[in-house]
Scaffold this motif. Structure first.
Motif, PDB file in Angstrom:
ATOM      1  N   ALA A  32       0.794  -1.241   0.115  1.00 51.42           N
ATOM      2  CA  ALA A  32       0.079   0.028   0.054  1.00 51.42           C
ATOM      3  C   ALA A  32       0.929   1.204   0.085  1.00 51.42           C
ATOM      4  O   ALA A  32       0.719   2.326  -0.637  1.00 51.42           O
ATOM      5  N   ALA A  33       1.928   1.264   0.822  1.00 51.98           N
ATOM      6  CA  ALA A  33       2.772   2.472   0.920  1.00 51.98           C
ATOM      7  C   ALA A  33       3.705   2.521  -0.455  1.00 51.98           C
ATOM      8  O   ALA A  33       3.531   3.670  -0.956  1.00 51.98           O
ATOM      9  N   ALA A  34       4.020   1.534  -0.938  1.00 49.14           N
ATOM     10  CA  ALA A  34       4.440   1.544  -2.242  1.00 49.14           C
ATOM     11  C   ALA A  34       4.050   2.294  -3.519  1.00 49.14           C
ATOM     12  O   ALA A  34       4.336   2.912  -4.235  1.00 49.14           O
ATOM     13  N   ALA A  35       2.536   1.705  -3.320  1.00 57.46           N
ATOM     14  CA  ALA A  35       1.611   2.326  -4.309  1.00 57.46           C
ATOM     15  C   ALA A  35       1.471   4.027  -4.123  1.00 57.46           C
ATOM     16  O   ALA A  35       1.517   4.474  -5.166  1.00 57.46           O
ATOM     17  N   GLU A  36       1.649   4.328  -2.758  1.00 56.95           N
ATOM     18  CA  GLU A  36       1.658   5.977  -2.681  1.00 56.95           C
ATOM     19  C   GLU A  36       2.962   6.380  -3.293  1.00 56.95           C
ATOM     20  O   GLU A  36       3.111   7.739  -3.599  1.00 56.95           O
ATOM     21  N   ILE A  37       4.033   5.838  -2.624  1.00 58.54           N
ATOM     22  CA  ILE A  37       5.386   6.316  -3.050  1.00 58.54           C
ATOM     23  C   ILE A  37       5.497   6.457  -4.510  1.00 58.54           C
ATOM     24  O   ILE A  37       6.345   7.324  -4.858  1.00 58.54           O
ATOM     25  N   ALA A  38       5.149   5.599  -5.334  1.00 60.90           N
ATOM     26  CA  ALA A  38       5.811   5.031  -6.828  1.00 60.90           C
ATOM     27  C   ALA A  38       5.764   6.320  -7.826  1.00 60.90           C
ATOM     28  O   ALA A  38       6.534   6.609  -8.298  1.00 60.90           O
ATOM     29  N   PRO A  39       4.318   7.268  -7.709  1.00 63.85           N
ATOM     30  CA  PRO A  39       4.480   8.143  -8.485  1.00 63.85           C
ATOM     31  C   PRO A  39       5.542   9.294  -8.209  1.00 63.85           C
ATOM     32  O   PRO A  39       6.102   9.667  -9.096  1.00 63.85           O
ATOM     33  N   ARG A  40       5.864   9.686  -7.016  1.00 63.15           N
ATOM     34  CA  ARG A  40       6.536  10.737  -6.844  1.00 63.15           C
ATOM     35  C   ARG A  40       8.029  10.221  -7.015  1.00 63.15           C
ATOM     36  O   ARG A  40       8.888  11.003  -7.218  1.00 63.15           O
ATOM     37  N   LEU A  41       8.279   8.955  -6.769  1.00 65.71           N
ATOM     38  CA  LEU A  41       9.608   8.380  -6.908  1.00 65.71           C
ATOM     39  C   LEU A  41       9.980   8.556  -8.558  1.00 65.71           C
ATOM     40  O   LEU A  41      10.907   8.823  -8.687  1.00 65.71           O
ATOM     41  N   GLY A  66       9.076  -2.642  -1.359  1.00 65.26           N
ATOM     42  CA  GLY A  66      10.153  -1.468  -0.925  1.00 65.26           C
ATOM     43  C   GLY A  66      11.352  -1.770  -1.738  1.00 65.26           C
ATOM     44  O   GLY A  66      11.943  -0.943  -2.363  1.00 65.26           O
ATOM     45  N   LEU A  67      11.606  -3.246  -2.039  1.00 67.17           N
ATOM     46  CA  LEU A  67      12.898  -3.568  -2.728  1.00 67.17           C
ATOM     47  C   LEU A  67      12.729  -3.228  -4.175  1.00 67.17           C
ATOM     48  O   LEU A  67      13.444  -2.706  -4.843  1.00 67.17           O
ATOM     49  N   ARG A  68      11.359  -3.516  -4.474  1.00 64.34           N
ATOM     50  CA  ARG A  68      11.048  -3.234  -6.048  1.00 64.34           C
ATOM     51  C   ARG A  68      10.915  -1.565  -6.335  1.00 64.34           C
ATOM     52  O   ARG A  68      11.626  -1.067  -7.208  1.00 64.34           O
ATOM     53  N   LEU A  69      10.789  -0.756  -5.122  1.00 64.88           N
ATOM     54  CA  LEU A  69      10.811   0.506  -5.206  1.00 64.88           C
ATOM     55  C   LEU A  69      12.330   1.082  -5.425  1.00 64.88           C
ATOM     56  O   LEU A  69      12.653   2.012  -6.404  1.00 64.88           O
ATOM     57  N   LEU A  70      13.232   0.496  -4.814  1.00 70.42           N
ATOM     58  CA  LEU A  70      14.698   0.881  -4.785  1.00 70.42           C
ATOM     59  C   LEU A  70      15.190   0.467  -6.198  1.00 70.42           C
ATOM     60  O   LEU A  70      15.734   1.361  -6.832  1.00 70.42           O
ATOM     61  N   TYR A  71      14.906  -0.741  -6.551  1.00 71.53           N
ATOM     62  CA  TYR A  71      15.361  -1.180  -7.999  1.00 71.53           C
ATOM     63  C   TYR A  71      14.919  -0.449  -8.917  1.00 71.53           C
ATOM     64  O   TYR A  71      15.632   0.108 -10.002  1.00 71.53           O
ATOM     65  N   ARG A  72      13.651  -0.066  -8.819  1.00 70.43           N
ATOM     66  CA  ARG A  72      13.013   0.712  -9.775  1.00 70.43           C
ATOM     67  C   ARG A  72      13.656   2.400  -9.964  1.00 70.43           C
ATOM     68  O   ARG A  72      14.017   2.840 -11.077  1.00 70.43           O
ATOM     69  N   ALA A  73      13.647   2.729  -8.669  1.00 70.71           N
ATOM     70  CA  ALA A  73      14.323   3.951  -8.681  1.00 70.71           C
ATOM     71  C   ALA A  73      15.975   3.983  -9.264  1.00 70.71           C
ATOM     72  O   ALA A  73      16.379   5.094 -10.003  1.00 70.71           O
ATOM     73  N   ARG A  74      16.741   2.990  -9.055  1.00 72.39           N
ATOM     74  CA  ARG A  74      18.344   3.165  -9.499  1.00 72.39           C
ATOM     75  C   ARG A  74      17.993   2.828 -11.100  1.00 72.39           C
ATOM     76  O   ARG A  74      18.869   3.575 -11.996  1.00 72.39           O
ATOM     77  N   LEU A  94      18.853  -4.441   5.858  1.00 73.61           N
ATOM     78  CA  LEU A  94      20.262  -4.723   5.307  1.00 73.61           C
ATOM     79  C   LEU A  94      20.215  -5.927   4.750  1.00 73.61           C
ATOM     80  O   LEU A  94      20.935  -6.359   3.872  1.00 73.61           O
ATOM     81  N   ARG A  95      19.786  -6.975   5.770  1.00 73.20           N
ATOM     82  CA  ARG A  95      19.691  -8.485   5.194  1.00 73.20           C
ATOM     83  C   ARG A  95      18.940  -8.717   4.333  1.00 73.20           C
ATOM     84  O   ARG A  95      19.683  -9.644   3.230  1.00 73.20           O
ATOM     85  N   MET A  96      17.976  -8.101   3.950  1.00 69.72           N
ATOM     86  CA  MET A  96      17.137  -8.370   2.483  1.00 69.72           C
ATOM     87  C   MET A  96      17.762  -8.016   1.607  1.00 69.72           C
ATOM     88  O   MET A  96      18.037  -8.566   0.399  1.00 69.72           O
ATOM     89  N   LEU A  97      18.556  -6.828   1.639  1.00 71.18           N
ATOM     90  CA  LEU A  97      19.427  -6.083   0.542  1.00 71.18           C
ATOM     91  C   LEU A  97      20.482  -7.112   0.243  1.00 71.18           C
ATOM     92  O   LEU A  97      20.780  -7.549  -0.864  1.00 71.18           O
ATOM     93  N   ARG A  98      21.074  -7.746   1.189  1.00 70.99           N
ATOM     94  CA  ARG A  98      22.228  -8.567   0.738  1.00 70.99           C
ATOM     95  C   ARG A  98      21.641  -9.826   0.079  1.00 70.99           C
ATOM     96  O   ARG A  98      22.186 -10.292  -0.604  1.00 70.99           O
ATOM     97  N   ILE A  99      20.757 -10.517   0.761  1.00 67.71           N
ATOM     98  CA  ILE A  99      20.074 -11.690   0.133  1.00 67.71           C
ATOM     99  C   ILE A  99      19.549 -11.866  -1.172  1.00 67.71           C
ATOM    100  O   ILE A  99      19.771 -12.514  -1.921  1.00 67.71           O
TER     101      ILE A  99
END
Length: 128
Positions: A32-41, A66-74, A94-99
């Motif tokens: 739900a938060a990702a859907a709110e954040i995506a347009p501004r990102l 959230g991981l999808r948002l980070l990848y999308r932004a990059r 950080l663990r999720m980012l590494r895995i």
């Protein structure tokens, strides 16, 4: 010089700091938060030559949305010749980012100050 901005959503605050756009994620970052954040990102990372810092210091929960948002932004910023840097010190995130391998593509800095310092060094090396 820091320039404050209004919060576009309750999960995201956008501001300018030393020539960078800082996107501060806050609270629980789920689907739900990702859907709110995506347009501004998208708005911030699709600008040609965008210089963006994604700041996760204010998060309480972060899932695969959230991981999808980070990848999308990059991806979007790099496609436009921009830069993206990440601030994260939350152990589980950080663990999720590494895995997932995202830490290798978007290496996290523990503080905003360090991320801004890294971006200035990287900008000098790449001539941006």
């Amino acid at each position: 010089m820091r320039q404050e901005s209004a919060s576009p959503t309750r999960h995201l605050r956008v501001r300018r700091d030393r020539g960078y756009t800082v996107l501060e994620f806050r609270g629980e970052i789920d689907i739900a938060a990702a859907a709110e954040i995506a347009p501004r990102l998208d708005q911030e990372t699709r600008r040609p030559g965008a210089r963006v810092v994604l700041d996760l210091s204010g998060i309480e929960f972060f899932d695969c949305s959230g991981l999808r948002l980070l990848y999308r932004a990059r991806r979007q910023a790099l496609d436009q010749g921009g830069q993206v840097h990440l601030v994260c010190a939350h152990p589980l995130t950080l663990r999720m980012l590494r895995i997932t391998g995202l830490a290798g593509l978007l290496p996290p800095s523990p503080t905003l100050e360090e991320a801004l310092g890294v971006t200035r060094s990287a900008a000098r090396r790449t001539g941006r």
